[in-house]
Design a protein around this motif. Structure first.
Motif, mmCIF file in Angstrom:
data_model
loop_
_atom_site.group_PDB
_atom_site.id
_atom_site.type_symbol
_atom_site.label_atom_id
_atom_site.label_comp_id
_atom_site.label_asym_id
_atom_site.label_seq_id
_atom_site.Cartn_x
_atom_site.Cartn_y
_atom_site.Cartn_z
ATOM 1 N N LEU A 15 31.366 4.206 -32.814
ATOM 2 C CA LEU A 15 32.846 3.722 -32.436
ATOM 3 C C LEU A 15 32.725 2.587 -33.205
ATOM 4 C CD1 LEU A 15 35.197 3.699 -30.571
ATOM 5 C CD2 LEU A 15 33.970 1.999 -29.245
ATOM 6 N N ALA A 16 33.798 2.284 -34.249
ATOM 7 C CA ALA A 16 34.406 1.262 -34.698
ATOM 8 C C ALA A 16 34.840 0.047 -33.504
ATOM 9 C CB ALA A 16 35.467 1.339 -35.770
ATOM 10 N N LEU A 17 34.507 -1.276 -33.777
ATOM 11 C CA LEU A 17 34.798 -2.108 -32.872
ATOM 12 C C LEU A 17 35.720 -3.245 -33.629
ATOM 13 C CD1 LEU A 17 31.207 -2.652 -31.380
ATOM 14 C CD2 LEU A 17 33.147 -1.510 -30.183
ATOM 15 N N PRO A 18 36.658 -3.788 -32.778
ATOM 16 C CA PRO A 18 37.537 -5.086 -33.252
ATOM 17 C C PRO A 18 36.290 -6.265 -33.672
ATOM 18 C CG PRO A 18 37.650 -5.019 -31.012
ATOM 19 C CD PRO A 18 37.013 -3.548 -31.444
ATOM 20 N N ALA A 56 27.871 -9.525 -29.647
ATOM 21 C CA ALA A 56 28.339 -10.775 -29.962
ATOM 22 C C ALA A 56 27.956 -11.563 -31.213
ATOM 23 C CB ALA A 56 27.824 -11.562 -28.753
ATOM 24 N N ASN A 57 26.556 -11.210 -31.585
ATOM 25 C CA ASN A 57 25.861 -11.916 -32.901
ATOM 26 C C ASN A 57 26.806 -11.461 -34.163
ATOM 27 O OD1 ASN A 57 24.191 -13.317 -31.470
ATOM 28 N ND2 ASN A 57 22.441 -11.769 -31.962
ATOM 29 N N ALA A 58 27.147 -10.247 -33.953
ATOM 30 C CA ALA A 58 27.950 -9.416 -35.333
ATOM 31 C C ALA A 58 29.150 -10.078 -35.343
ATOM 32 C CB ALA A 58 27.849 -7.936 -35.150
ATOM 33 N N VAL A 59 29.886 -10.316 -34.174
ATOM 34 C CA VAL A 59 31.101 -10.950 -34.009
ATOM 35 C C VAL A 59 31.005 -12.390 -34.587
ATOM 36 C CG1 VAL A 59 32.895 -11.842 -32.921
ATOM 37 C CG2 VAL A 59 32.190 -9.586 -32.302
ATOM 38 N N GLU A 60 30.131 -13.309 -34.182
ATOM 39 C CA GLU A 60 29.834 -14.631 -34.264
ATOM 40 C C GLU A 60 29.266 -14.990 -35.744
ATOM 41 O OE1 GLU A 60 27.464 -18.606 -32.542
ATOM 42 O OE2 GLU A 60 27.756 -16.742 -31.346
ATOM 43 N N HIS A 61 28.568 -14.224 -36.202
ATOM 44 C CA HIS A 61 27.665 -14.532 -37.281
ATOM 45 C C HIS A 61 28.372 -13.858 -38.664
ATOM 46 C CE1 HIS A 61 25.015 -16.993 -35.283
ATOM 47 N NE2 HIS A 61 24.975 -15.866 -34.560
ATOM 48 N N THR A 62 29.421 -12.869 -38.494
ATOM 49 C CA THR A 62 29.946 -12.406 -39.847
ATOM 50 C C THR A 62 31.374 -12.854 -39.896
ATOM 51 O OG1 THR A 62 30.624 -10.325 -38.545
ATOM 52 C CG2 THR A 62 28.584 -10.186 -39.674
ATOM 53 N N ASP A 63 32.150 -12.744 -41.101
ATOM 54 C CA ASP A 63 33.383 -13.474 -41.180
ATOM 55 C C ASP A 63 34.589 -12.659 -40.981
ATOM 56 O OD1 ASP A 63 33.507 -11.642 -43.296
ATOM 57 O OD2 ASP A 63 33.345 -13.153 -44.952
ATOM 58 N N GLY A 64 34.370 -11.580 -40.438
ATOM 59 C CA GLY A 64 35.561 -10.736 -39.966
ATOM 60 C C GLY A 64 36.222 -9.901 -41.132
ATOM 61 N N SER A 65 35.660 -9.947 -42.348
ATOM 62 C CA SER A 65 36.310 -9.129 -43.455
ATOM 63 C C SER A 65 35.828 -7.640 -43.536
ATOM 64 C CB SER A 65 35.816 -9.778 -44.819
ATOM 65 O OG SER A 65 34.581 -9.856 -45.084
ATOM 66 N N GLY A 66 34.823 -7.373 -42.680
ATOM 67 C CA GLY A 66 34.382 -5.953 -42.664
ATOM 68 C C GLY A 66 34.199 -5.575 -41.157
ATOM 69 N N PRO A 67 34.291 -4.187 -41.065
ATOM 70 C CA PRO A 67 34.090 -3.571 -39.762
ATOM 71 C C PRO A 67 32.786 -3.950 -39.045
ATOM 72 C CG PRO A 67 33.808 -1.907 -41.397
ATOM 73 C CD PRO A 67 34.012 -3.287 -42.170
ATOM 74 N N ILE A 68 32.883 -3.703 -37.715
ATOM 75 C CA ILE A 68 31.657 -3.707 -36.873
ATOM 76 C C ILE A 68 31.490 -2.302 -36.258
ATOM 77 C CG2 ILE A 68 30.408 -4.606 -34.810
ATOM 78 C CD1 ILE A 68 31.778 -7.218 -35.206
ATOM 79 N N GLU A 69 30.432 -1.619 -36.152
ATOM 80 C CA GLU A 69 30.479 -0.329 -35.847
ATOM 81 C C GLU A 69 29.046 -0.184 -34.785
ATOM 82 O OE1 GLU A 69 30.955 4.150 -37.506
ATOM 83 O OE2 GLU A 69 29.445 2.921 -38.464
ATOM 84 N N LEU A 70 29.425 0.549 -33.517
ATOM 85 C CA LEU A 70 28.518 0.771 -32.642
ATOM 86 C C LEU A 70 27.758 2.224 -32.636
ATOM 87 C CD1 LEU A 70 26.699 -0.208 -29.886
ATOM 88 C CD2 LEU A 70 28.853 0.509 -28.783
ATOM 89 N N VAL A 71 26.603 2.238 -32.707
ATOM 90 C CA VAL A 71 26.117 3.826 -32.936
ATOM 91 C C VAL A 71 25.019 3.895 -31.539
ATOM 92 C CG1 VAL A 71 24.742 5.557 -34.096
ATOM 93 C CG2 VAL A 71 26.193 3.864 -35.163
ATOM 94 N N VAL A 72 25.099 4.835 -30.640
ATOM 95 C CA VAL A 72 24.398 5.150 -29.636
ATOM 96 C C VAL A 72 23.574 6.444 -29.697
ATOM 97 C CG1 VAL A 72 24.022 5.153 -27.019
ATOM 98 C CG2 VAL A 72 25.666 3.754 -28.056
ATOM 99 N N GLU A 73 22.433 6.679 -29.858
ATOM 100 C CA GLU A 73 21.689 8.006 -30.141
ATOM 101 C C GLU A 73 20.796 8.115 -29.232
ATOM 102 O OE1 GLU A 73 18.892 9.653 -33.753
ATOM 103 O OE2 GLU A 73 20.718 8.236 -34.257
ATOM 104 N N LEU A 74 20.657 9.220 -28.655
ATOM 105 C CA LEU A 74 19.736 9.911 -27.680
ATOM 106 C C LEU A 74 18.535 10.484 -28.349
ATOM 107 C CD1 LEU A 74 19.044 10.412 -24.791
ATOM 108 C CD2 LEU A 74 19.955 12.820 -25.119
ATOM 109 N N LEU A 75 17.386 9.983 -28.171
ATOM 110 C CA LEU A 75 15.961 10.197 -28.417
ATOM 111 C C LEU A 75 15.289 11.024 -27.513
ATOM 112 C CD1 LEU A 75 15.276 6.695 -30.204
ATOM 113 C CD2 LEU A 75 16.318 8.867 -31.309
ATOM 114 N N ALA A 76 14.316 11.665 -27.938
ATOM 115 C CA ALA A 76 13.399 12.512 -26.954
ATOM 116 C C ALA A 76 12.831 11.336 -26.028
ATOM 117 C CB ALA A 76 12.610 13.168 -27.739
ATOM 118 N N SER A 77 12.476 10.021 -26.582
ATOM 119 C CA SER A 77 11.617 9.201 -25.830
ATOM 120 C C SER A 77 12.664 8.184 -25.131
ATOM 121 C CB SER A 77 10.729 8.411 -26.681
ATOM 122 O OG SER A 77 11.508 7.630 -27.900
ATOM 123 N N GLY A 78 13.940 8.192 -25.129
ATOM 124 C CA GLY A 78 15.066 7.328 -24.476
ATOM 125 C C GLY A 78 16.205 7.146 -25.556
ATOM 126 N N CYS A 79 16.535 6.025 -25.884
ATOM 127 C CA CYS A 79 17.809 6.036 -26.730
ATOM 128 C C CYS A 79 17.475 4.952 -27.771
ATOM 129 C CB CYS A 79 18.901 5.448 -25.915
ATOM 130 S SG CYS A 79 19.029 4.004 -25.131
#
Length: 152
Positions: A15-18, A56-79
């Motif tokens: 998911l792309a985040l604001p 929160a770190n990505a929002v605070e420590h980047t200048d906002g000129s590029g996207p932030i994206e979240l990736v959640v992946e299921l692994l055999a051992s967890g996520c």
């Protein structure tokens, strides 16, 4: 599955985040929903907390000129959870606490990476084509094998 057929990729959500503080609750909700949808065996409360720190770190420590994206992946051992941003610079040290870098207990900031190191089974960062990805993994929750035995 025949040996010449590659295994399918693990189930994942992306998911792309604001680039704003609104990204944090959106990311928490996505992680909670993704882990429930994927029937992931990892602790969703811990996943939400650590995801909120990374976003929160990505929002605070980047200048906002590029996207932030979240990736959640299921692994055999967890996520595994990754937060991608456009800044190629590495985050603070995710592998260990550096001498003299203990967070001030009276400061509002500075504990995110400490929490990620302490609560995840592994964490780190890697370069991407457009910046970097900061990630953590959580192992599966142990499944109780029977009724709890009271301790004396």
């Amino acid at each position: 599955m025949p040996p010449d057929v590659p295994a399918p990729p693990p189930p994942s959500w992306r998911l792309a985040l604001p680039h704003s503080t609104a990204a944090v609750p959106i990311a928490r909700a996505l992680v909670r929903t993704a882990l429930a949808d994927l029937d992931a065996p990892a602790d969703s409360d811990t996943a939400e907390l650590l995801t909120a720190e990374l976003v929160a770190n990505a929002v605070e420590h980047t200048d906002g000129s590029g996207p932030i994206e979240l990736v959640v992946e299921l692994l055999a051992s967890g996520c595994q959870v990754e937060v991608h941003d456009h800044d190629p610079g590495p985050p603070g040290d995710l592998s260990r606490l550096l001498p003299g870098s203990t967070p001030d207990p009276w400061q509002e900031h500075g504990r995110g990476l400490l929490l990620i190191r302490a609560l995840s089974s592994a964490c780190g960062h890697r370069p991407t084509e457009h910046g970097k990805a900061v990630w953590f993994t959580l192992r599966s929750n142990p499944t109780p094998s029977g009724p709890a035995v009271p301790r004396d």
